[in-house]
Enzyme design. Structure first.
Site, short mmCIF file in Angstrom:
data_model
loop_
_atom_site.label_atom_id
_atom_site.label_comp_id
_atom_site.label_asym_id
_atom_site.label_seq_id
_atom_site.Cartn_x
_atom_site.Cartn_y
_atom_site.Cartn_z
N LYS A 172 0.82 -1.22 0.00
CA LYS A 172 0.00 0.00 0.00
C LYS A 172 0.85 1.26 0.00
O LYS A 172 0.64 2.15 -0.80
CB LYS A 172 -0.85 0.05 1.28
CG LYS A 172 -2.27 -0.36 1.08
CD LYS A 172 -3.11 -0.15 2.35
CE LYS A 172 -2.56 -0.77 3.58
NZ LYS A 172 -2.05 0.01 4.64
N ARG B 76 -10.37 1.88 8.00
CA ARG B 76 -9.96 0.51 8.29
C ARG B 76 -11.08 -0.29 8.94
O ARG B 76 -10.87 -1.44 9.31
CB ARG B 76 -8.74 0.52 9.21
CG ARG B 76 -7.44 0.23 8.42
CD ARG B 76 -6.31 0.32 9.42
NE ARG B 76 -5.13 -0.42 9.07
CZ ARG B 76 -4.05 0.13 8.54
NH1 ARG B 76 -4.03 1.38 8.19
NH2 ARG B 76 -2.97 -0.61 8.35
N ARG C 144 10.93 -5.64 5.08
CA ARG C 144 10.70 -4.21 4.80
C ARG C 144 11.56 -3.33 5.69
O ARG C 144 11.71 -3.58 6.88
CB ARG C 144 9.22 -3.90 5.03
CG ARG C 144 8.89 -2.44 4.90
CD ARG C 144 7.44 -2.22 4.66
NE ARG C 144 6.60 -2.52 5.81
CZ ARG C 144 5.28 -2.38 5.79
NH1 ARG C 144 4.68 -1.99 4.69
NH2 ARG C 144 4.57 -2.67 6.86
N ARG D 215 10.15 -1.42 11.22
CA ARG D 215 9.06 -1.00 12.10
C ARG D 215 8.85 -2.06 13.18
O ARG D 215 8.87 -3.24 12.88
CB ARG D 215 7.76 -0.87 11.29
CG ARG D 215 7.60 0.45 10.61
CD ARG D 215 6.47 0.47 9.64
NE ARG D 215 5.21 -0.11 10.11
CZ ARG D 215 4.07 -0.06 9.42
NH1 ARG D 215 4.04 0.55 8.24
NH2 ARG D 215 2.97 -0.62 9.88
N ARG E 241 -2.12 -8.23 13.02
CA ARG E 241 -2.60 -7.20 12.07
C ARG E 241 -3.41 -7.85 10.95
O ARG E 241 -4.41 -7.30 10.48
CB ARG E 241 -1.41 -6.42 11.50
CG ARG E 241 -0.81 -5.46 12.52
CD ARG E 241 0.58 -4.98 12.12
NE ARG E 241 0.61 -4.25 10.87
CZ ARG E 241 1.72 -4.09 10.13
NH1 ARG E 241 2.85 -4.64 10.51
NH2 ARG E 241 1.66 -3.39 9.03
P1 AMP Z 1 0.07 1.26 8.44
O1 AMP Z 1 1.28 2.14 8.37
O2 AMP Z 1 -1.03 1.70 7.51
O3 AMP Z 1 0.41 -0.21 8.29
O4 AMP Z 1 -0.54 1.43 9.92
C1 AMP Z 1 0.21 1.04 11.05
C2 AMP Z 1 -0.70 0.90 12.24
O5 AMP Z 1 -1.31 2.17 12.56
C3 AMP Z 1 -1.87 -0.06 12.07
O6 AMP Z 1 -1.52 -1.41 12.28
C4 AMP Z 1 -2.84 0.46 13.15
O7 AMP Z 1 -2.43 0.06 14.44
C5 AMP Z 1 -2.64 1.97 13.04
N1 AMP Z 1 -3.58 2.54 12.05
C6 AMP Z 1 -3.29 3.04 10.82
N2 AMP Z 1 -4.40 3.48 10.21
C7 AMP Z 1 -5.43 3.25 11.08
C8 AMP Z 1 -6.83 3.46 11.03
N3 AMP Z 1 -7.44 3.98 9.94
N4 AMP Z 1 -7.56 3.10 12.12
C9 AMP Z 1 -6.99 2.60 13.22
N5 AMP Z 1 -5.68 2.34 13.33
C10 AMP Z 1 -4.89 2.66 12.26
#
Ligand code: AMP
Length: 225
Positions: free
Chosen positions: A13, A88, A127, A161, A172
């Site tokens: 993404k 999400r 990653r 990360r 996740r």
């Molecule tokens: P990402 O960088 O998109 O993989 O997001 C990393 C983490 O941030 C996710 O695993 C969630 O814990 C949190 N997160 C990101 N976007 C959202 C969202 N829209 N709603 C809730 N938690 C989020």
């Protein structure tokens, strides 16, 4: 143009979002990046988010929706935006419907990146992100930096990360299955969702995404800035 990018962890993404937003000349807004910035700055929001992110869970809706509401109200989104990682769950999707209705705007496309689950852990465990710019993303096998541990683009140090460790990735994925996957149905009902196979080279996936948006529309958006 207003575009959403949905997909499980490891679907690419972030990588696609940066390229698509640049191609379309629209703002890339990643809720994950916004949370990581808050965590880095030590804000209250960041401390709250950190607990949930560390556990592989979603940050509570009221925090996330408030943050995105504020971000979408800024003038740099007037030409459009690409949301990466929001919504999400269906509560967030309905909140976004309301935000868009209030500004009399609508989504042009919702891209659902699809990847077999058995590829996810391998993709994520390799990653590496740049400390200076989270949009600079590498993979130790698929797109390694020229010098190990150093960003090709700005010389920043690369790191993994903490939520990319295997146990957290599995959590996740479970959250994706139960909470995020139904969001695609929400947008299918609105007639704007397209599923994109996310396997293969970065450029091939990008081409599929641009085809789904409609290449003419995408090129026109990119050249009108
Ligand atoms: P990402 O960088 O998109 O993989 O997001 C990393 C983490 O941030 C996710 O695993 C969630 O814990 C949190 N997160 C990101 N976007 C959202 C969202 N829209 N709603 C809730 N938690 C989020």
């Amino acid at each position: 143009m207003r575009i959403l990018l949905i997909g499980p962890p490891g679907a690419g993404k972030g990588t696609q979002a940066v390229r698509l937003a640049a191609h379309l000349s629209i703002q890339h807004i990643s809720t994950g990046d916004l949370f990581r910035e808050h965590i880095g700055q030590g804000t209250d929001l960041g401390q709250n988010a950190h607990t949930h992110i560390h556990a592989g869970l979603l940050v509570p809706d009221e925090v996330t929706i408030g943050m995105i509401n504020e971000r979408l109200a800024r003038p740099d989104t007037e030409r459009g935006f690409l949301l990466d990682g929001f919504p999400r769950n269906c509560v967030q999707a309905r909140a976004l419907d309301g935000i868009l209705a209030d500004s009399d705007s609508k989504l042009d496309a919702v891209l659902d990146l699809e990847i077999p689950e058995d590829q996810v852990v391998g993709r994520i465990s390799g990653r590496r992100l740049c400390r200076q710019n989270h949009e600079h993303i590498f993979h130790v096998d698929h797109s390694p930096p020229e010098v190990a541990g150093v960003c090709d683009l700005c010389g920043g140090g690369l790191y993994q990360r903490e939520d990319d460790r295997e146990a957290t990735v599995r959590q996740r994925l479970e959250v994706y299955r139960t909470e995020t996957a139904p969001v695609v149905g929400h947008y299918r009902a609105q007639g704007v969702a397209t599923t994109i196979p996310a396997h293969g080279q970065v450029q091939d996936v990008l081409n599929r995404a641009l085809d789904a948006i409609g290449r003419g529309q995408a090129d026109a958006a990119g050249t009108s800035s």
